[in-house]
Design an enzyme around this catalytic site. Structure first.
Site, PDB file in Angstrom:
ATOM      1  N   SER A  18       0.834  -1.215   0.000  1.00 53.57           N
ATOM      2  CA  SER A  18       0.000   0.000   0.000  1.00 53.57           C
ATOM      3  C   SER A  18       0.868   1.265   0.000  1.00 53.57           C
ATOM      4  O   SER A  18       0.482   2.283  -0.591  1.00 53.57           O
ATOM      5  CB  SER A  18      -0.980   0.001   1.173  1.00 53.57           C
ATOM      6  OG  SER A  18      -0.318   0.183   2.392  1.00 53.57           O
ATOM      7  N   ASN A  19       2.030   1.217   0.618  1.00 53.78           N
ATOM      8  CA  ASN A  19       2.924   2.393   0.550  1.00 53.78           C
ATOM      9  C   ASN A  19       3.466   2.580  -0.857  1.00 53.78           C
ATOM     10  O   ASN A  19       3.605   3.714  -1.323  1.00 53.78           O
ATOM     11  CB  ASN A  19       4.068   2.249   1.556  1.00 53.78           C
ATOM     12  CG  ASN A  19       3.655   2.697   2.941  1.00 53.78           C
ATOM     13  OD1 ASN A  19       3.508   3.899   3.184  1.00 53.78           O
ATOM     14  ND2 ASN A  19       3.432   1.744   3.837  1.00 53.78           N
ATOM     15  N   MET A  95      10.907  -6.899   3.828  1.00 50.43           N
ATOM     16  CA  MET A  95      11.115  -7.635   5.076  1.00 50.43           C
ATOM     17  C   MET A  95      12.499  -8.287   5.157  1.00 50.43           C
ATOM     18  O   MET A  95      12.643  -9.363   5.720  1.00 50.43           O
ATOM     19  CB  MET A  95      10.029  -8.721   5.223  1.00 50.43           C
ATOM     20  CG  MET A  95       8.627  -8.181   5.170  1.00 50.43           C
ATOM     21  SD  MET A  95       8.328  -6.900   6.399  1.00 50.43           S
ATOM     22  CE  MET A  95       8.276  -7.907   7.871  1.00 50.43           C
ATOM     23  N   ARG A  96      13.490  -7.609   4.606  1.00 46.36           N
ATOM     24  CA  ARG A  96      14.814  -8.228   4.529  1.00 46.36           C
ATOM     25  C   ARG A  96      15.835  -7.157   4.897  1.00 46.36           C
ATOM     26  O   ARG A  96      15.709  -6.015   4.464  1.00 46.36           O
ATOM     27  CB  ARG A  96      15.007  -8.652   3.073  1.00 46.36           C
ATOM     28  CG  ARG A  96      16.183  -9.512   2.773  1.00 46.36           C
ATOM     29  CD  ARG A  96      15.996 -10.103   1.379  1.00 46.36           C
ATOM     30  NE  ARG A  96      14.957 -11.108   1.416  1.00 46.36           N
ATOM     31  CZ  ARG A  96      15.148 -12.374   1.784  1.00 46.36           C
ATOM     32  NH1 ARG A  96      16.342 -12.795   2.089  1.00 46.36           N
ATOM     33  NH2 ARG A  96      14.153 -13.221   1.833  1.00 46.36           N
ATOM     34  N   ASN A 112      13.476   4.282   4.262  1.00 45.74           N
ATOM     35  CA  ASN A 112      12.575   3.235   4.766  1.00 45.74           C
ATOM     36  C   ASN A 112      11.435   3.902   5.520  1.00 45.74           C
ATOM     37  O   ASN A 112      11.616   4.969   6.112  1.00 45.74           O
ATOM     38  CB  ASN A 112      13.341   2.313   5.722  1.00 45.74           C
ATOM     39  CG  ASN A 112      12.459   1.216   6.292  1.00 45.74           C
ATOM     40  OD1 ASN A 112      11.702   0.568   5.559  1.00 45.74           O
ATOM     41  ND2 ASN A 112      12.536   0.989   7.596  1.00 45.74           N
ATOM     42  N   HIS A 114       8.698   3.206   8.634  1.00 43.02           N
ATOM     43  CA  HIS A 114       8.497   2.310   9.784  1.00 43.02           C
ATOM     44  C   HIS A 114       7.297   2.810  10.594  1.00 43.02           C
ATOM     45  O   HIS A 114       7.176   4.012  10.844  1.00 43.02           O
ATOM     46  CB  HIS A 114       9.760   2.291  10.645  1.00 43.02           C
ATOM     47  CG  HIS A 114       9.644   1.332  11.782  1.00 43.02           C
ATOM     48  ND1 HIS A 114       9.763  -0.036  11.625  1.00 43.02           N
ATOM     49  CD2 HIS A 114       9.372   1.531  13.094  1.00 43.02           C
ATOM     50  CE1 HIS A 114       9.583  -0.627  12.785  1.00 43.02           C
ATOM     51  NE2 HIS A 114       9.337   0.294  13.696  1.00 43.02           N
TER      52      HIS A 114
HETATM   53  C1  GRF Z   1       4.026  -0.606   6.721  1.00 40.36           C
HETATM   54  O1  GRF Z   1       3.380  -0.503   7.959  1.00 40.36           O
HETATM   55  C2  GRF Z   1       5.443  -0.089   6.801  1.00 40.36           C
HETATM   56  O2  GRF Z   1       5.585   0.959   7.708  1.00 40.36           O
HETATM   57  C3  GRF Z   1       6.201  -1.294   7.285  1.00 40.36           C
HETATM   58  O3  GRF Z   1       5.600  -2.377   6.623  1.00 40.36           O
HETATM   59  C4  GRF Z   1       4.247  -2.057   6.303  1.00 40.36           C
HETATM   60  C5  GRF Z   1       4.105  -2.249   4.829  1.00 40.36           C
HETATM   61  O4  GRF Z   1       2.781  -2.067   4.399  1.00 40.36           O
HETATM   62  N1  GRF Z   1       7.612  -1.157   7.021  1.00 40.36           N
HETATM   63  P1  GRF Z   1       2.481  -1.974   2.844  1.00 40.36           P
HETATM   64  O5  GRF Z   1       3.057  -3.257   2.231  1.00 40.36           O
HETATM   65  O6  GRF Z   1       3.134  -0.760   2.320  1.00 40.36           O
HETATM   66  O7  GRF Z   1       0.991  -1.941   2.733  1.00 40.36           O
END
Ligand code: GRF
Length: 205
Positions: A18-19, A95-96, A112, A114
């Site tokens: 989603s980001n 996730m790495r 990044n 967070h």
């Molecule tokens: C988000 O909450 C981001 O802050 C974290 O992982 C999540 C990713 O969400 N690092 P998306 O895949 O962007 O929906």
């Protein structure tokens, strides 16, 4: 990058994306200052990767099983980014942990996002950690990436109030709304040359 050029941005993601979608939508706005030239995923089934294909964006799946260690994964990643002349790398739910080679090759050019106000609650399940700790405010952070986990210099933060009746889901949802605003804002500022990184401190100029 030359002035007046559009910033060549790569997205690294592992899941929902989603980001990435927020960044993609923002990049299409006139005068955003950037465009997405590559989406990389380490997960073949990532929804974000599927979306990238639907949008016709260049995309690469890097199968972690084919790379025996972080070093070889990093080298391949750097090759993919270099070959598209990427200016900025955005980790959007990737996730790495990035290897040394990658972090050095793109030093000062990796952001990044967070879902907490770092340095509180780094790592996984940041929203759960915030609730368990009992903080009254949490939020989200965009930071430059160094070799640690969620430790690099902080570019932007947004505060989100924690409500008494919040669940992990409700808090995550409200933080995510803010993430979708904060990340595009950070990328725009980056390409406007607005961040001056001095040690741990990032000044806006
Ligand atoms: C988000 O909450 C981001 O802050 C974290 O992982 C999540 C990713 O969400 N690092 P998306 O895949 O962007 O929906």
């Amino acid at each position: 990058m030359q002035r007046n050029e559009t910033g060549r941005t790569a997205i690294l993601l592992s899941g929902r994306g989603s980001n990435f979608e927020a960044l993609y939508r923002d990049s299409l706005q006139p005068h955003s200052g950037y465009r997405i030239v590559l989406v990389v995923s380490d997960n073949a089934d990532a929804l974000g990767l599927r979306r990238a294909r639907e949008y016709g964006l260049e995309n690469v799946f890097l199968d972690p099983e084919l790379y025996s260690d972080r070093g070889s994964f990093s080298r391949r990643l750097v090759r993919e980014l270099d070959s598209r002349k990427v200016d900025l790398v955005c980790l959007a739910g990737f996730m790495r942990i990035l290897g040394r080679r990658m972090v050095e090759a793109y030093a000062g050019r990796i952001l990044n996002i967070h879902p907490s106000l770092l340095p509180a609650f780094p790592g996984l399940d940041a929203q759960r950690q915030a609730l368990d700790y009992g903080v009254k405010y949490s939020g989200c952070t965009v930071h430059f990436v160094d070799r640690g986990m969620d430790t690099g210099p902080i570019a932007l933060q947004q505060c989100v109030e924690v409500r008494d009746d919040d669940s992990e889901e409700s808090l995550s949802r409200r933080i995510l709304e803010q993430e979708h605003r904060l990340f595009p804002q950070a990328v725009r500022l980056y390409f406007a040359g607005a961040f001056a990184v001095e040690g741990r401190r990032v000044r806006k100029r």
